[in-house]
Design a protein around this motif. Structure first.
Motif, PDB file in Angstrom:
ATOM      1  N   ALA A 186      -3.288   2.823  -5.711  1.00 52.28           N
ATOM      2  CA  ALA A 186      -1.814   3.434  -5.279  1.00 52.28           C
ATOM      3  C   ALA A 186      -0.701   2.493  -5.924  1.00 52.28           C
ATOM      4  N   LEU A 234      -0.393   3.987  -9.470  1.00 49.40           N
ATOM      5  CA  LEU A 234       0.321   5.397  -9.821  1.00 49.40           C
ATOM      6  C   LEU A 234       1.772   4.996  -9.342  1.00 49.40           C
ATOM      7  N   ASN A 235       2.136   3.986  -8.693  1.00 49.59           N
ATOM      8  CA  ASN A 235       3.665   3.771  -8.374  1.00 49.59           C
ATOM      9  C   ASN A 235       4.115   2.661  -9.435  1.00 49.59           C
ATOM     10  N   LEU A 240       0.718  -1.228  -0.139  1.00 51.22           N
ATOM     11  CA  LEU A 240       0.041   0.169   0.061  1.00 51.22           C
ATOM     12  C   LEU A 240       0.944   1.161   0.071  1.00 51.22           C
ATOM     13  N   TRP A 241       1.687   1.481   1.137  1.00 54.17           N
ATOM     14  CA  TRP A 241       2.467   2.512   1.104  1.00 54.17           C
ATOM     15  C   TRP A 241       3.597   2.761   0.341  1.00 54.17           C
ATOM     16  N   ASP A 242       4.003   4.122  -0.377  1.00 57.06           N
ATOM     17  CA  ASP A 242       4.877   4.365  -1.104  1.00 57.06           C
ATOM     18  C   ASP A 242       6.259   3.640  -1.009  1.00 57.06           C
TER      19      ASP A 242
END
Lengths: 130, 211, 1014, 416
Positions: free
Chosen positions: D137, D140-141, D85-87
């Motif tokens: 997410a 976009l990553n 999930l997190w960048d």
């Protein structure tokens, strides 16, 4: 599956009735406002996590709903003692080490892959810390 | 006693009241009465249930005075009055379950509060939140063995014992108030699950449901 | 086809009950009492399978759970398929249908076998690590073919028609194994009055006594067994479980037993008296003491082509002869390292078939059984062994030679003996699997030539598993062990009556250590010498592994797949270790041991699952009003274990509303008229005690000191890391009495949370908590017409000045005592009615009777979500994710910065990261295009032109179409969002569409809160 | 180093496989190394390999108390994916994924990386919100993935019960086609062989018994085979990190828990992808050998026993049979446990420590296998330069004091 003596129900119950709730005897800083970020972080997140004797908090969720403490060996999973909140353990890594020195017996180190390996050498660690 | 709000939540008129098992019995299946059934299941609905919390020393005398029975001090035991209709069960060192015939609970609550005066305790009516399901029959014990990890052998679970434990995937307060009579006290929202579990677990013995 | 290998008499089969069965499409007959394996052998079926890797023809080798080859697909119908059943453990029943798991087009003429023959030499261990690397894209293609050729049986493709169950058991003594040791121990334990359970994996109790040549108390062993079993089964304190395998030995003497209740009857469980029976049952046993009496598995010798059908373990041959009346061949060569295996030659000889020779690796053999064989004129060749089997589909001859054990070489004197069966015995491996499950290391004993169990607390091993082999010694050892066990748990054994049967002592000579037999060629060049038959692991393979640097036995196992089969190396492990030890020039214990894991033998998933499947997989929790919701066509949403009405679609002109239509209608009804929600699932906790108020002040972020009786307050609860954990309202019922509500999903967690802090941190606070979630049913009546409706059903004074927003009152609603709370999750005038749950239904029904004229509309969770979102009210767990503080939510008004006690979560708010001003903050989003309803979970960027990876600044937490606003709207968290109101953000979606939205206040309707305050 | 190839295999077959070389040496420990890596699992070996290959630092020892790859590398369920999930986490795991994609050729060892796709099922509305959030997410990553509805899931896994009869019906899933499984042992062996070939000493059966620490800086390690000098020490010891930290005199924000897994008997191919479910709590794939490889839960207590609680196995199989009713008659062959270090935020630690020169790579929790190449790659850079690689920087120990956690409980919710 553990068989756990609940010090409040005064009998053994199946592990399914309990939940572990982490390290026992954690001390919430008495004056949170005046402790450093470091101290607060230590309280929140940093744990002993020993291979060996561990004092841990459990709750008899499906039972009397009381929290209590278990002293357990984290490698062979033997439960050495359970005791109520507010009480201190009578068995600790230190008391056991003293017993061992007296009897010359080395406790089993279950879970190690190599025969004969030992978890920690006290003398070396003392030096390392010094 | 203005510090605690007493409230009689039971109406005089019981019309339309639905016990926790009402939906299960309405939807079914409800097995036909079976004289060969190894297990018989019945709901003792609409009983008065109170949770009493406090120190045993604080509560003991008042309970005896009001209910005429002793507060069970030993873990996992239950005491009954002479009729067997009223009981107090140890739930934890500071918690007991009182079950009385439906309608008595509020009067009992008031009487206990009166007797306990300013002591620190708590008394909560939970009559709507749970129900008593009774299991009997020659295979009742066997059915329990399929459902709970607690030892129900006579040597480990004599008459007069009561424990809160795992039952299938829920928890119940399980007790044996008299021989060949097992009471399961279950939360309302889990009652249907427990009912269906029991029918399934006892199916091999034959099960009948008494209404 | 006739049963060509069935002897005319003998065995424990019932020759009066002929059973027919089908194997690989062909019909055969056997007898009641047969296993599938014994029936196949009786019918002369040599090839039962093809091997895993090389596709070599394979026959039955053993007679028990150690069988590696005879792994079959069982089942007459699709739904009844069971993969990988060992024929040696499957009782024969009328109509049994089985197939080999490998072999194409069939097991006799297998195409893969050709490849195995030709390509075998290109498939040493680990060959796949060294090839198939280029081109990279091709691996998936190679893999497809590799997968196809792997695997044994197949999964059924239909759902299981059977049921399974569990039985929770408790006993003083659990005896595992019903052979001589187990029976003897159980008898003594039973006499002490202890609660005893005895289980055994075989169809009947008796273990190796069932094929023993010995006599006990003058009775043939099987008869003595029947006597003891009859005696034990009459005792109330004993439970006998044949056909029951102890498959796992877990912590603190918790043992799982898998009882196969109907698998000997048919491939699905038959009903009895039309009552369903469980196909198998898992006993979850908590034993105070375990007596391990699991005996031994005989080891075959490792020699060239030892996998050709007709090569068997010696003891298995005896078992087939004595228990099943099956002599699996005509001419036997027996290759042994010990005395006891000589019995096989005696059994064979007595069946009237020819023993060509006994080849004994020891220099001399003068034990009792050897002398008996000699007396019968059987040829014994010492200091020799079978070095290679001849034949392809069946053994045709044994190549024997004189060998030097120490130098590991062949000394010559080669002979080729014509035969069709080679039985071998390399000794007896104690069945230590269960004791190893506990994490205890087994101990190597040179005198036993095997590992015996290490010390396990609460366990005593007796008999064969402890390395005691001779019957008389076994019985004595078991008796002594049982007494020790009883003593340990406080039972007195009856020492006056040593009920041990009379058994003649047998004179034996020591066995020699023989595992892999040397060949005239080196192991790498000799015909394949199989160590692990199921996984096609050869001695050469192990040698290669050690040569390549895989020196730990775990490496050897993993590189070669030794012991990774469904038999878990019961036959091959010790032999494999011996080969590795030889190659590494170490002793076996130096090479190490392998760790056995549960299960001892495979267990049906269904049995482990028990009744926790289908409708009973997980409880469905219902509110007191569930019946009404079902009746009125509600669609349900799973919230935790609860079934909550999601929306109530109406059917208009035979057409059912979509969710969107239903939710629009329900939302408008609440905003314009009145709606009703079943909110019973909210957690509710009754809190009493003089310190209740102080406690609330510590667990909630906001202040509670001044909340007066009759008033309600919204509160936020954090963990000590400052992150929001739960929210809800708490009402002051009296000075020392509060009713707390929690979220539906958070109810149990919050209850435990309160107890945790009370019991561990602040036991001095005088307060008690009692869950009343199920006691109260909660109905929310909300909308502009709510007061009118309520006034028709309640005696409570509803006038706005008497019963204000955030007040609660008592009274009757529809004649039922009720507490009514003026709290609102919709932003409209709202009354939350709590009644004792047994009376919820009459109240609910009365509300509908009276409410029809006001347009009372039931609504579900979806409409609830839309309405609260229009008001910017959060849902913990949807708009928050464990990384959101009250400040991030813009709820500084609910944070008591100056409360005297450092409440839970306060300190964490000033940490460098939590104090950042550019944290993600809770805001509203208004899409520029009013038709757009943003996707929940859509990511937000400030600059839509940037390239990937983009810098994301937040995401949409909730998004709906609002029929009240007439456009879509959303809630979101955005970096520094509160300072960016009015700015445009972008939401790049997957199809290249980029939505634009304006950052706005999260409150979309009635920002001043006038509607709920009327 | 002998290069492996199909042609080589044929050549060796003609020589009865008598000429294969050792895959790695069994060297005697030197007195001094530039860098010592404690822990010879996948991560440690990968670190050594990239130190030698990328940074040209070859005077490196990997110290392993047992056998190479004998910890969690040998005990996991081999799932590889990068849809975090997190960048910060996504960047690290995607970095790893890219290395996986060329790994077999890079180290000339077929690690059988099978990109058969990974499904993360959603069973509740909140599950689906979380899935959408994560997949958006990921996109976009630059990480592949899509959100599927129940029908889409059913098409990929026909044997999954996607009906509304289920207790928690499948509402949809996230789908990462590049995800998959790899052969766990081969990863350790492949890295070991490649590192050895570049000169790294792999010291098996060598146990660190203490650290030489003077003036707050590490100078080497004590081992059961003598002392070894090194100015830089990297600890990559999964379930033993806490024990090592204690030796060095500090605590870590870690708890070691048993994580269980189990396998069925080998079956003919029946499941062609990886299926994971947070909500009913189980995950499953089928190995090339045919076993159904099933991940069970993590036990809540601290445990170093490489085994766990039986109820965990029960709950897992209940979940599997709920999702795949046809597997009810399949049989469970084996269960086992690994020891996983779990961090409070379910993200790893790649960090300097209070002791200068000593770095820790740990806390991978239930998801370390998939990170093996990426973890080794960035940790090698960290050790080589003495400061955190940019991808490692967010995973410092400091975050537990500042509060800048990388909370991946959502993505890591089910043990994997």
């Amino acid at each position: 599956m553990f068989h756990i003596y609940c010090p409040y129900c005064e009998e053994y119950r199946e592990e399914e009735e309990f939940h572990p709730r982490g390290q026992a005897h954690l001390q919430r800083p008495a004056d949170p406002e005046n402790c450093s970020d470091e101290q607060w972080g230590d309280y929140l997140f940093f744990r002993d996590n020993p291979r060996g004797i561990h004092h841990e908090l459990w709750v008899h969720s499906v039972g009397c709903r009381k929290f209590f403490n278990i002293t357990r060996h984290t490698a062979n999973y033997e439960i050495l003692e359970t005791y109520k909140m507010g009480e201190r353990p009578s068995i600790t890594a230190e008391t056991l080490a003293a017993d061992e020195r007296q009897s010359g017996v080395q406790t089993a180190s279950g879970g190690w892959q190599t025969v004969g390996a030992r978890p920690e050498d006290e003398a070396l660690n003392t030096e390392a810390r010094a | 006693m203005s510090e605690i709000r007493e409230f009689d939540c039971r109406p005089n008129d019981q019309t339309g009241a639905e016990s926790p098992l009402a939906w299960s019995l309405q939807r079914g299946p409800v097995p036909d009465a079976d004289t060969q059934a190894g297990v018989t299941l019945r709901e003792s609905a609409f009983m008065g249930h109170l949770i009493l919390r406090g120190g045993a020393i604080v509560l003991d005398e008042a309970v005896r005075e009001v209910l005429g029975i002793n507060l069970p001090a030993r873990p996992n035991t239950l005491t009954l009055d002479s009729t067997g209709e009223r009981s107090i069960q140890w739930l934890s060192p500071d918690e007991w379950l009182i079950v009385v015939p439906g309608g008595e609970e509020f009067a009992l609550e008031k009487a206990l509060r009166h007797a306990l005066g300013q002591a620190h305790f708590s008394l909560v009516n939970v009559s709507g939140g749970q129900t008593v399901i009774t299991l009997s029959g020659p295979k009742a014990r066997e059915t329990l063995k399929k459902s709970t990890p607690y030892d129900v052998h006579p040597s480990a679970f004599p008459v007069g014992k009561g424990v809160t434990t795992i039952f299938a995937k829920t928890s119940v307060t399980l007790r044996q108030p008299k021989a060949d009579c097992w009471e399961l006290i279950v939360r309302r929202s889990f009652a249907d699950y427990l009912y269906r579990w029991l029918l399934d677990a006892a199916a091999e013995f034959g099960v009948s449901v008494e209404r | 086809m006739t049963q060509i290998h069935r002897s005319s008499r003998g065995g424990r089969i019932d020759r009066s009950r002929e059973l027919s069965f089908t194997f690989n499409g062909k019909r055969y007959t056997g007898y009641a009492g047969d296993t599938l394996a014994s029936a196949l052998l009786a019918n002369g079926v040599d090839i039962v399978n093809r091997s895993f890797k090389y596709s070599r023809p394979r026959g039955i080798v053993a007679a028990g759970p150690e069988e590696p080859n005879a792994v079959v697909q069982l089942g007459a119908s699709e739904a009844a398929q069971v993969p990988n059943v060992r024929a040696t453990q499957q009782a024969l029943y009328e109509g049994l249908v089985a197939r080999s798991t490998n072999g194409w087009p069939n097991v006799q003429r297998d195409m893969m076998g050709m490849i195995g023959k030709l390509g075998g030499s290109f498939m040493p261990p680990g060959f796949y690590y060294k090839t198939f690397m280029a081109p990279a894209s091709m691996w998936m293609t190679y893999e497809k073919y590799i997968r196809k050729s792997a695997g044994l049986g197949r999964s059924p493709l239909e759902s299981d028609p059977d049921i399974y169950d569990h039985l929770n058991q408790h006993c003083d003594v659990l005896v595992i194994g019903g052979g001589a040791a187990g029976l003897a121990a159980a008898r003594i334990a039973a006499d002490s009055g202890a609660r005893v359970m005895l289980c055994d994996e075989q169809e009947e109790l008796g273990g190796s006594l069932l094929d023993s040549r010995e006599a006990l108390d003058g009775l043939p062993a099987p008869e003595w067994v029947s006597q003891v079993v009859t005696e034990l089964s009459a005792r109330e304190n004993v439970e006998l479980l044949p056909r029951t395998t102890a498959n796992g030995y877990h912590d603190h003497n918790f043992v799982t037993l898998h009882e196969r209740r109907t698998e000997h009857l048919w491939d699905t469980a038959p009903a009895v008296n039309r009552r369903p029976q469980a196909r198998s049952r898992l006993h979850r046993v908590r034993a105070r003491h375990v007596i391990l009496a699991t005996g031994t598995h005989e080891r075959p010798l490792v020699y060239g082509n030892n996998d050709v059908p007709g090569n068997m373990v010696a003891g298995a041959v005896s078992t087939y002869i004595r228990r099943f009346g099956v002599v699996p061949g005509h001419k036997l060569v027996l290759s042994v390292s010990n005395d006891y295996a000589y019995r096989t030659a005696l059994d064979w000889h007595e069946s009237g078939r020819e023993v060509v020779a006994i080849v004994d690796a020891r220099a001399t053999s003068r034990g009792e059984l050897a002398e008996q064989a000699r007396a019968l004129g059987i040829r014994i060749i010492n200091q020799s062994a079978v070095i290679e089997a001849k034949g392809s589909d069946r053994v045709t001859a044994a190549r024997i030679a004189r060998i030097d054990l120490d130098a590991f070489c062949v000394l010559g004197h080669e002979k080729t003996l014509s035969c069709d069966t080679i039985a071998s015995s390399g000794g007896y491996s104690p069945v230590i699997h269960l004791s190893s499950h506990t994490g205890t290391r087994p101990v190597w004993r040179d005198d036993v030539l095997g590992f015996v169990p290490g010390d396990v607390k609460g366990m005593t091993s007796v008999g064969g598993v402890h390395g005691v082999f001779a019957l008389k010694a076994v019985l004595e050892h078991a008796a002594e062990g049982a007494r020790r066990a009883l003593d340990a748990i406080g039972f007195e054994s009856d020492s006056s009556a040593p009920k041990l049967p009379d058994v003649a002592e047998r004179r034996e000579e020591p066995a020699c250590a023989l595992f892999q037999v040397p060949h005239v060629k080196s192991a790498m060049r000799a015909p394949k010498q199989f160590v692990d038959l199921q996984n096609d692991v050869t001695a050469a393979g192990i040698e290669l592994a050690t040569r390549e640097g895989f020196e730990s036995i775990e490496h050897v196992k993993r590189y070669t797949a030794l012991g990774f089969g469904t038999d878990q190396g019961k036959l091959g492990n010790i032999n494999g270790m011996a080969v590795a030890a030889r190659c590494l020039k170490r002793s076996i214990p130096e090479v190490g041991t392998t760790v056995f894991r549960p299960n001892y033998t495979p267990v049906t998933f269904g049995a482990i699952v028990g009744r926790h499947c289908r409708d009973l997989f997980d409880p469905e929790r219902y509110t007191a009003l569930h019946a009404w919701h079902v009746e009125h066509g509600a669609e349900f949403e799973d919230v935790g274990q609860w079934k909550r009405p999601w929306y109530f679609p109406r059917t208009v002109n035979g057409k059912k509303e979509t969710m969107h239509e239903a939710v629009s209608r329900e939302s408008l009804a609440v905003r314009e008229k009145v709606g009703i929600l079943d909110a019973s699932t909210l957690g509710k906790i009754d809190i009493q005690g003089p310190d209740a108020r102080e406690f609330l002040g510590r667990v909630y972020t906001n202040k509670w000191a001044k909340l007066a009786p009759g008033r309600v307050r919204y509160g936020l609860m954090c963990k000590d890391d400052g992150m929001l954990m739960d929210d809800g309202t708490t009402s002051c019922l009296a000075e020392n009495h509060f009713l707390m509500t929690t979220t539906t999903g958070g109810a149990a967690g919050v209850m435990e949370w309160l107890e945790l802090w009370h019991q561990t941190e602040w036991p001095e606070l005088e307060v008690y908590f009692t869950s009343v979630t199920d006691h109260w049913a909660t109905m929310t009546v909300t909308g502009p017409e709510a007061r009118k409706l309520m006034s028709e059903v309640t005696d409570i004074d509803l006038s706005p000045d008497q019963f204000k927003f955030m007040d609660w009152r008592e009274g009757n609603v529809a004649g039922i005592p009720a507490r009514v709370f003026r709290i609102s999750f919709t932003g409209e005038l709202a009354y939350e009615i709590n009644v004792q749950a047994n009376y919820a239904m009459p109240v609910w029904k009365t509300l509908f009777e009276k409410g029809e004229k006001y347009g009372l509309t039931p609504y579900g969770t979806e409409t609830m979500h839309v309405l609260r979102a229009e008001k910017g009210l959060i849902i913990a767990g949807q708009d928050t994710d464990g990384s959101v503080t009250p400040e991030d939510l813009g709820m500084q008004w609910a944070v008591g910065y100056d409360k005297p006690f450092a409440w839970i979560g306060k300190r964490a708010l000033t940490r460098p990261d939590t104090a950042r001003t550019d944290r993600k903050q809770f805001v509203g989003l208004k899409p520029r295009d009013p038709e757009v309803v943003l996707e929940e979970g859509a990511q937000i960027v400030f600059d839509p032109e940037q390239s990937i990876p983009m810098t994301m600044v937040g995401h949409v937490t909730s998004s709906y179409y609002s029929p009240n606003l007439g456009h879509g709207f959303a809630l979101a968290v955005i970096k520094g969002g509160r300072d960016r109101l009015g700015q445009t953000v972008y939401l790049p979606m997957k199809d290249g569409v980029v939505h634009e939205a304006e950052i706005v206040s999260p409150v979309f309707i009635d920002p001043k809160g006038e509607r709920q305050n009327v | 180093m002998q290069r492996y190839s199909g042609f080589g295999l044929v050549k060796h077959a003609l020589n009865h496989h008598e000429n294969w070389q050792r895959q790695w040496r069994n060297p005697t420990p030197k007195k001094q190394y530039d860098i010592v890596i404690v822990g010879g699992g996948g991560h440690g070996l990968a670190t050594a390999y990239y130190l030698a290959k990328v940074h040209n630092i070859t005077n490196v020892a990997v110290i392993e108390k047992g056998w190479l790859g004998g910890g969690n590398t040998a005990r996991n369920t081999t799932i590889v994916r990068s849809n975090y999930l997190w960048d910060e986490a996504a960047a690290l795991f995607e970095h790893s994924m890219k290395l996986w994609e060329g790994l077999s050729r890079d180290i000339n060892y077929n690690v059988m990386f099978s990109q058969r796709g990974v499904l993360n099922l959603g069973h509740t509305l909140q599950d689906m919100r979380d899935i959408q959030r994560r997949v958006n997410a990921n996109r976009l990553n630059g990480i592949d993935g899509e959100v599927l509805d129940a029908k889409g899931v059913q098409e990929i896994v026909p044997i999954l019960d996607c009906s509304s009869r289920a207790r928690y019906p499948v509402l949809g899933a996230s789908w990462q086609p590049r995800g998959g499984v790899a052969r766990h042992d081969a990863v350790a062996w492949g890295y070991a062989r490649a590192a050895d070939a570049l000169g790294v000493d792999l010291l098996q059966n060598t146990e660190v018994t203490g650290f030489k620490i003077r003036d707050g800086r590490v100078h080497g390690v004590h081992t059961n085979r003598g002392d070894i000098e090194a100015k830089t020490v990297g600890c990559v010891a999964a379930g033993n990190s806490g024990v090592l930290a204690k030796m060095a005199g500090f605590k870590l924000p870690l708890e070691s828990h048993p994580l269980q897994a189990l396998v069925s008997e080998p079956l003919k191919p029946v499941l062609d992808t990886v299926v994971m479910s947070n909500h009913v709590h189980g995950y499953i794939s089928q190995s090339d050998k045919g076993d159904l490889v099933i991940g069970a839960g993590i036990d809540g207590y601290v445990g170093y026993g490489q085994r766990g609680s039986y109820p965990t196995v029960e709950h897992t199989l209940q979940a599997i049979v709920e999702m795949f009713p046809i597997f009810s008659r399949v049989r469970m062959n084996r269960q086992w446990g690994g020891i996983v270090d779990t961090c409070p935020d379910a993200s790893p630690i790649l960090s300097a420590t209070p002791v200068k020169g000593m770095f820790f790579n740990c806390g991978w929790g239930t998801g370390g296998f998939k990170a093996t190449p990426g973890s080794g790659h960035v940790f090698a850079a960290t050790l080589a330069k003495g400061e955190a690689h940019p991808l490692a920087a967010p995973f410092s120990i400091d975050r537990f004091h500042t509060g800048a956690l990388v909370d991946e409980h959502g993505a890591a919710g089910v043990a994997h």
